[in-house]
Design a protein around this motif. Structure first.
Motif, short mmCIF file in Angstrom:
data_model
loop_
_atom_site.label_atom_id
_atom_site.label_comp_id
_atom_site.label_asym_id
_atom_site.label_seq_id
_atom_site.Cartn_x
_atom_site.Cartn_y
_atom_site.Cartn_z
N PRO A 40 -7.85 -45.68 116.07
CA PRO A 40 -7.37 -46.96 115.86
C PRO A 40 -6.68 -47.29 114.41
N LEU A 41 -5.62 -47.93 114.68
CA LEU A 41 -4.78 -48.16 113.18
C LEU A 41 -4.51 -49.50 113.11
N PRO A 42 -4.94 -50.00 111.82
CA PRO A 42 -4.58 -51.55 111.44
C PRO A 42 -3.09 -51.55 111.25
N LEU A 43 -2.64 -52.55 112.06
CA LEU A 43 -0.94 -52.82 111.63
C LEU A 43 -0.79 -53.42 110.35
N ASN A 44 -1.70 -54.42 109.97
CA ASN A 44 -1.10 -54.93 108.86
C ASN A 44 -1.09 -54.22 107.48
N ARG A 45 -2.01 -53.03 107.72
CA ARG A 45 -1.77 -52.23 106.62
C ARG A 45 -0.68 -51.53 106.74
N LEU A 46 -0.38 -50.70 107.87
CA LEU A 46 0.67 -50.09 108.13
C LEU A 46 2.12 -50.60 107.67
N ALA A 47 1.90 -52.20 108.25
CA ALA A 47 3.41 -53.07 107.79
C ALA A 47 3.52 -52.89 106.24
N ARG A 48 2.47 -53.29 105.55
CA ARG A 48 2.33 -53.36 104.11
C ARG A 48 2.95 -51.99 103.48
N ASP A 49 2.54 -50.93 103.77
CA ASP A 49 2.90 -49.57 103.41
C ASP A 49 4.40 -49.46 103.79
N ALA A 50 4.89 -49.77 105.06
CA ALA A 50 6.07 -49.68 105.31
C ALA A 50 7.19 -50.38 104.40
N ALA A 51 6.68 -51.55 104.20
CA ALA A 51 7.58 -52.30 103.18
C ALA A 51 7.58 -51.83 101.88
N LEU A 52 6.58 -51.53 101.34
CA LEU A 52 6.71 -50.90 99.88
C LEU A 52 7.42 -49.75 99.70
N ASP A 53 7.61 -48.89 100.87
CA ASP A 53 8.32 -47.65 100.93
C ASP A 53 9.98 -48.18 100.93
N ALA A 54 10.04 -49.16 101.76
CA ALA A 54 11.47 -49.67 101.85
C ALA A 54 11.87 -50.37 100.57
N ARG A 55 11.00 -51.03 100.05
CA ARG A 55 11.62 -51.75 98.41
C ARG A 55 11.57 -50.66 97.75
N ALA A 56 11.14 -49.57 97.56
CA ALA A 56 11.26 -48.46 96.57
C ALA A 56 12.78 -47.74 96.95
N GLN A 57 13.22 -47.81 98.21
CA GLN A 57 14.28 -47.25 98.51
C GLN A 57 15.39 -48.20 98.11
N ALA A 58 15.25 -49.43 98.44
CA ALA A 58 16.37 -50.45 98.04
C ALA A 58 15.75 -51.83 97.56
N GLN A 59 15.93 -51.48 96.09
CA GLN A 59 15.17 -52.62 95.26
C GLN A 59 15.95 -53.97 95.40
N ASP A 60 17.23 -53.83 95.98
CA ASP A 60 18.02 -55.09 96.15
C ASP A 60 17.42 -55.94 97.41
N ARG A 61 16.59 -55.26 98.15
CA ARG A 61 16.14 -55.95 99.35
C ARG A 61 14.75 -56.73 99.29
N GLU A 62 14.87 -57.61 100.08
CA GLU A 62 13.52 -58.32 100.09
C GLU A 62 12.92 -58.02 101.58
N VAL A 63 11.90 -57.24 101.72
CA VAL A 63 11.13 -56.84 102.58
C VAL A 63 9.80 -57.91 102.73
N GLN A 64 9.59 -58.49 103.64
CA GLN A 64 8.55 -59.31 103.87
C GLN A 64 7.77 -59.07 104.92
N VAL A 65 6.24 -59.12 104.55
CA VAL A 65 5.28 -58.80 105.77
C VAL A 65 4.64 -60.05 106.15
N ILE A 66 4.58 -60.17 107.38
CA ILE A 66 3.89 -61.49 107.74
C ILE A 66 2.97 -60.93 108.50
N GLU A 67 1.46 -61.06 107.94
CA GLU A 67 0.45 -60.46 108.61
C GLU A 67 -0.06 -61.51 109.80
#
Length: 494
Positions: free
Chosen positions: A324-351
């Motif tokens: 069992p995997l919590p989708l909210n946590r996985l989405a937050r981690d993926a958004a953090l990784d995306a912001r680190a790659q493209a700091q000009d991007r706004e990657v928002q997570v709607i939990e």
């Protein structure tokens, strides 16, 4: 014995069944005939003996009508029953008169000498033609003195009856064997008609016509069962051949696409290397640019090879570790990784406040989110926002028979994807247009990897239009079963 077995193996099944049936009939008739003869002979002999014994106690049946046994006259003997041989012998055993009336033929028995007559039992007699007779004697006593002997004989008809029986039984036995052979041949031929159709169908299939099937008219017979089994086998074989053909075609196309993708960076690397070898790159800036291009092409080839290896592993259907995997946590981690790659991007997570979970392999699900976010970042303008929306799939949207599902969506606000190509974008090495080129569009395998991972988890993936413009990638994955520590988590095949 081996030679006979080889010859027997070469005989057709029709001939074998007919021959075995005739042989069984022949044996049955032989047993029936010999058994009947063994029973019939004693019965006939016993019947003859009983008749003579009865005549000894009451000879009236053998004498002329109205004969007086105690006072026999000449006419009583002369006109005796011709079924029997009746004779009157004198005291000395000589023949006085008999019912042959002087007309002695070869079938008339000869009276044995007086010394050979058995007065207490049966006396054997014979006629010139060889017929055997059995005789009894009855002494004639008048006034206390023996005046003569009454002799009554019966021909031994046992051998004649048995001979006639053998002739008749043999004739009927031959007729039964011939009739049985003919009926067996007709029945076997009629029964094996569907086998001839099976043989013809198999011949056509061997010539390459795999669409042929066997017509089963009687499914409850052995031949019907054989036809149905062969049809099932042919259906599976036909499906396997079609799958094999599709797999080979897909592999050829995949190899062709991969070769094309790898050839371009290899040509670039080789071109720069040749320029350097020939001394065409004299200035330091030119060498630096050439090395930079070689490095980029090497990086692109590395990325392409890694994607190919990922697809190959997914195609191997290796087992995945599901949990069992919590989708909210996985989405937050993926958004953090995306912001680190493209700091000009706004990657928002709607939990989702209900904290939905999916049953999956954590590494694969993270790769799934990363590929979709990376795809959105490559194909949208710089600075364009991206949303990761987590939710539970409403029960009304779940197909009947499917387990509960959880969902996450990658929402971008770029040009969007035309409806007519939304199914094609998940193909390997597929690019929508020139804007998705090798520089910005990656290897063309990212969405193919997404589709393979989703299929391995038993989920669905689709692309929709974002309200206001853009593309929304929606992924539905199975949710874990109700929590029960005693129930082990199933292991699916990737």
């Amino acid at each position: 014995m081996t030679r006979f077995a080889d010859r027997w193996a070469d005989v057709s099944l029709r001939a074998k069944i007919t021959g075995v049936t005739v042989f069984i009939l022949f044996l049955g008739l032989i047993v029936a005939g010999v058994g009947t003869l063994s029973v019939l002979r004693p019965m006939l002999e016993l019947n003859q003996s009983n008749t003579l014994i009865q005549l000894r106690s009451d000879p009236a049946e053998a004498l002329a009508p109205q004969a007086d046994v105690n006072n026999l006259g000449r006419d009583d003997i002369l006109y005796a029953n011709r079924r029997y041989y009746v004779a009157l012998l004198g005291p000395d055993g000589t023949l006085q008169y008999d019912n042959a009336r002087g007309d002695r033929s070869s079938s008339t028995p000869e009276v044995p000498p007086a010394g050979s007559i058995n007065s207490d039992g049966f006396t054997p007699m014979s006629s010139p033609d060889g017929t055997e007779w059995q005789a009894i004697t009855i002494p004639i006593v008048q006034n206390g003195a023996v005046k003569g002997t009454l002799l009554i004989a019966m021909s031994s008809f046992v051998d004649q009856v048995l001979t006639q029986y053998v002739v008749i039984f043999t004739a009927f036995g031959v007729a039964v064997i011939l009739l049985g052979a003919a009926l067996t041949r007709l029945l076997v031929t009629a029964t094996f008609l569907p086998l001839a159709e099976v043989e013809q169908t198999a011949l056509e299939i061997s010539r390459g016509d795999y669409s042929k099937r066997i017509m089963v008219s009687s499914p409850h017979t052995e031949v019907g069962h054989l036809g149905e089994s062969l049809n099932i086998m042919l259906d599976r074989l036909d499906g396997s051949l079609e799958d094999q053909a599709r797999t080979i075609e897909r592999m050829r196309r995949f190899i062709g696409d991969a070769s094309h993708e790898l050839r371009t960076p290899l040509v670039s690397v080789r071109g720069y290397a040749e320029l350097y070898r020939m001394g065409a790159l004299q200035e330091d800036e030119q060498v630096r640019q050439a090395m930079e291009r070689i490095e980029k092409e090497a990086i692109r080839m590395t990325s392409l090879v890694e994607d190919l290896l990922a697809l190959a592993r997914l195609d191997e259907r290796r087992p995945m570790e599901l949990a069992p995997l919590p989708l909210n946590r996985l989405a937050r981690d993926a958004a953090l990784d995306a912001r680190a790659q493209a700091q000009d991007r706004e990657v928002q997570v709607i939990e989702d406040p209900t904290a939905p979970e999916v049953l999956g392999d954590e590494h694969k699900v993270r790769q799934l989110m990363t590929n979709l976010i990376g795809n959105a970042m490559r194909h949208t303008p710089e600075g364009s926002p991206i949303e990761v929306v987590v939710s539970a799939v409403p029960p009304a949207e779940i197909p009947e028979g499917r387990p509960p599902m959880s969902r996450f969506e990658i929402v971008d606000h770029g040009e969007g994807i035309p409806e007519q190509i939304r199914e094609k974008i998940f193909g390997r090495f597929w690019r929508a247009d020139t804007s998705r080129n090798r520089e910005t569009g990656g290897s063309g395998l990212g969405l193919a990897i997404v589709k393979s991972i989703v299929d391995a988890h038993g989920g669905t993936v689709g692309v929709f239009e974002t309200p206001g413009g853009g593309a929304t990638f929606r992924v539905d994955l199975p949710a874990p079963p109700p929590s029960d520590d005693t129930v082990p988590v199933p292991r699916l095949q990737a």
